[in-house]
Enzyme design. Structure first.
Site, PDB file in Angstrom:
ATOM      1  N   ASP A  89      -5.175  -6.977 -58.314  1.00 33.59           N
ATOM      2  CA  ASP A  89      -5.003  -5.609 -57.826  1.00 33.59           C
ATOM      3  C   ASP A  89      -6.396  -5.008 -57.656  1.00 33.59           C
ATOM      4  O   ASP A  89      -6.837  -4.184 -58.460  1.00 33.59           O
ATOM      5  CB  ASP A  89      -4.170  -4.806 -58.830  1.00 33.59           C
ATOM      6  CG  ASP A  89      -3.889  -3.380 -58.363  1.00 33.59           C
ATOM      7  OD1 ASP A  89      -4.169  -3.073 -57.189  1.00 33.59           O
ATOM      8  OD2 ASP A  89      -3.390  -2.578 -59.180  1.00 33.59           O
TER       9      ASP A  89
ATOM     10  N   CYS B  35      -4.193  -1.668 -51.896  1.00 31.78           N
ATOM     11  CA  CYS B  35      -4.080  -0.260 -51.528  1.00 31.78           C
ATOM     12  C   CYS B  35      -4.761   0.034 -50.201  1.00 31.78           C
ATOM     13  O   CYS B  35      -4.823   1.183 -49.784  1.00 31.78           O
ATOM     14  CB  CYS B  35      -4.650   0.640 -52.629  1.00 31.78           C
ATOM     15  SG  CYS B  35      -6.378   0.315 -53.033  1.00 31.78           S
TER      16      CYS B  35
ATOM     17  N   GLN C 265      -2.026   4.625 -61.880  1.00 28.50           N
ATOM     18  CA  GLN C 265      -1.447   4.996 -60.594  1.00 28.50           C
ATOM     19  C   GLN C 265      -1.036   6.468 -60.593  1.00 28.50           C
ATOM     20  O   GLN C 265      -0.465   6.960 -61.571  1.00 28.50           O
ATOM     21  CB  GLN C 265      -0.234   4.116 -60.295  1.00 28.50           C
ATOM     22  CG  GLN C 265      -0.572   2.651 -60.069  1.00 28.50           C
ATOM     23  CD  GLN C 265      -1.199   2.401 -58.708  1.00 28.50           C
ATOM     24  OE1 GLN C 265      -1.131   3.240 -57.817  1.00 28.50           O
ATOM     25  NE2 GLN C 265      -1.829   1.242 -58.554  1.00 28.50           N
TER      26      GLN C 265
ATOM     27  N   GLU D 209     -10.962  -7.406 -66.510  1.00 28.15           N
ATOM     28  CA  GLU D 209     -11.250  -6.036 -66.062  1.00 28.15           C
ATOM     29  C   GLU D 209     -12.682  -5.690 -66.430  1.00 28.15           C
ATOM     30  O   GLU D 209     -13.145  -6.007 -67.529  1.00 28.15           O
ATOM     31  CB  GLU D 209     -10.266  -5.069 -66.737  1.00 28.15           C
ATOM     32  CG  GLU D 209     -10.610  -3.602 -66.638  1.00 28.15           C
ATOM     33  CD  GLU D 209     -10.690  -3.101 -65.206  1.00 28.15           C
ATOM     34  OE1 GLU D 209     -11.685  -2.425 -64.880  1.00 28.15           O
ATOM     35  OE2 GLU D 209      -9.759  -3.383 -64.427  1.00 28.15           O
TER      36      GLU D 209
ATOM     37  N   TYR E 230      -8.606  -7.760 -62.066  1.00 33.03           N
ATOM     38  CA  TYR E 230      -8.712  -6.301 -61.946  1.00 33.03           C
ATOM     39  C   TYR E 230      -7.550  -5.702 -62.746  1.00 33.03           C
ATOM     40  O   TYR E 230      -6.844  -4.811 -62.282  1.00 33.03           O
ATOM     41  CB  TYR E 230      -8.652  -5.854 -60.487  1.00 33.03           C
ATOM     42  CG  TYR E 230      -9.585  -6.588 -59.559  1.00 33.03           C
ATOM     43  CD1 TYR E 230     -10.916  -6.200 -59.406  1.00 33.03           C
ATOM     44  CD2 TYR E 230      -9.133  -7.685 -58.831  1.00 33.03           C
ATOM     45  CE1 TYR E 230     -11.769  -6.878 -58.540  1.00 33.03           C
ATOM     46  CE2 TYR E 230      -9.978  -8.372 -57.965  1.00 33.03           C
ATOM     47  CZ  TYR E 230     -11.294  -7.969 -57.829  1.00 33.03           C
ATOM     48  OH  TYR E 230     -12.123  -8.651 -56.971  1.00 33.03           O
TER      49      TYR E 230
END
Length: 424
Positions: A355, A382, A244, A302, A278
């Site tokens: 995510d 997001c 992030q 992932e 994720y």
């Protein structure tokens, strides 16, 4: 003249009354019945704007060249090179809300989220966009810990792109970036053998620049391991990997996910087949463990092998944690295919954290999740439209949206993060 019959051409200067905000940080107006998406405006203003695109019959695009009647929320742009006093073609991108006072920025983001959930999610839901610690005191500046700069193909000069363009703009500074980024960013320098430069300033390591080779596309140093700290917990991350960008985002999302899982109470089963989809380097998997205790079983999935290796290391202190490399949809498909009665029941008692990228989880993943029927889904998003579309898929399959929170982790841009909780 009837709707959609207005004649506009690129370069036309038109006066517009701005009425709303659209996803993507673009304001909305109408010209003789035709929708005009206008940059650098604020709803409620009257502006003069230059038409930049007019190919579509239903809408056109324009950029403000003069503010006739300004909103009380208009401020001097935080990035001088993006101000309306510059020609639209010369304005730097990346701070499309930089001319709007921070409280109004957050109100506009709330409007976008509410509209997205209603139009695409088919549900009425609203959330207050929460400010990050320190942002109001700093005026929403200095928060970026990762920045990509580009190299002009002809001149070799380094800088960010112009708004809605791939043309490099020469700038004096990066107001959204932290001090470490600004200290080493090679703005205005001549670097002819590079295509781009990623400038990275980890919270617990030295800042560095990763040069993207113009021939191979390889980022030199991208696999170097750097260290990040989140609330006293250390994380290993590849220098070129995902993390992030807001200085407070990792701890904000970590705590939000942890707190939402804690709030589930008895609905959260630490020994179920819990998933962190994720999962990146394991940030949110660690949040699940902190919420449920060290005996929590969780598998982090992932697609990036380097991130999975880092997740395995970051979660290595917990015997119930495992990191798997694979695409999320393929992983879930295998779980469905290979499950038996016992494993299906453990999955039904599970909590899933996901995510996904900006495009959202999508139909393949949401269909797999609703087939597996985990008890709880904690969704970090997001993109509000992608979240809304996935919300419709989940609610139509029997899930209830029980919590919706939003976080202003990208001040002076239209972006923000959302945490949604769904319960079966």
């Amino acid at each position: 003249m009837t709707e959609h019959e207005s004649t506009l051409s690129v370069g036309d200067e038109i006066e517009l009354e701005v009425t709303g905000i659209a996803h993507g940080g673009i304001s909305v107006a109408r010209h003789e019945g035709r929708v005009v998406f206008v940059s650098d405006a604020i709803p409620g203003e009257t502006v003069t704007a230059r038409v930049t695109e007019a190919r579509k019959k239903k809408f056109a695009r324009a950029s403000v060249t003069n503010v006739v009647e300004a909103s009380a929320d208009r401020v001097a742009h935080i990035w001088a090179e993006a101000g309306v006093d510059r020609d639209p073609d010369e304005r730097v991108g990346g701070a499309e809300f930089g001319h709007i006072a921070l409280p109004r920025q957050r109100a506009l983001k709330e409007d976008v989220l509410t509209d997205a959930m209603l139009r695409f999610g088919k549900i009425e839901a609203r959330a207050t966009v929460e400010a990050s610690e320190g942002d109001d005191e700093l005026g929403g500046l200095g928060w970026r810990s990762r920045v990509r700069l580009h190299v002009d193909e002809e001149t070799g000069i380094v800088g960010p792109y112009a708004a809605r363009s791939r043309r490099v703009v020469n700038v004096e500074g990066l107001p959204l970036a932290n001090a470490e980024i600004n200290m080493i960013a090679p703005l205005g320098e001549y670097i002819p053998d590079a295509a781009a430069i990623d400038v990275v300033a980890p919270s617990s390591d030295d800042p560095r620049a990763l040069i993207v080779d113009v021939e191979s596309g390889e980022r030199i140093g991208e696999n170097d391991r750097v260290f990040e700290s989140v609330g006293g917990r250390g994380f290993v991350v590849r220098a070129g990997g995902f993390w992030q960008v807001h200085r407070e985002a990792p701890v904000t999302l970590f705590e939000a996910v942890r707190d939402e899982i804690t709030a589930l109470g008895d609905r959260f089963d630490p020994l179920a087949t819990n998933l962190d989809l994720y999962g990146g380097v394991g940030l949110l998997g660690a949040a699940m463990i902190e919420a449920g205790g060290p005996r929590v079983k969780v598998t982090s999935v992932e697609s990036d092998a380097g991130a999975t290796d880092d997740a395995a290391e970051n979660l290595s202190d917990f015997v119930g944690a495992m990191a798997v490399t694979g695409k999320v949809d393929a992983y879930l498909r295998d779980v469905i295919k290979n499950g038996n009665a016992s494993s299906r029941e453990r999955m039904r008692q599970a909590t899933v954290v996901l995510d996904p990228p900006r495009s959202g989880a999508g139909s393949l993943v949401t269909k797999a999740l609703t087939t597996l029927e985990p008890r709880n889904i904690v969704y970090v998003a997001c993109d509000p439209v992608a979240l809304a579309r996935d919300t419709q898929a989940l609610t139509e399959a029997g899930y209830a949206l029980t919590t919706l929170r939003a976080f202003d982790l990208f001040p002076h841009t239209h972006h923000f993060e959302t945490v949604a909780v769904f319960e079966r």
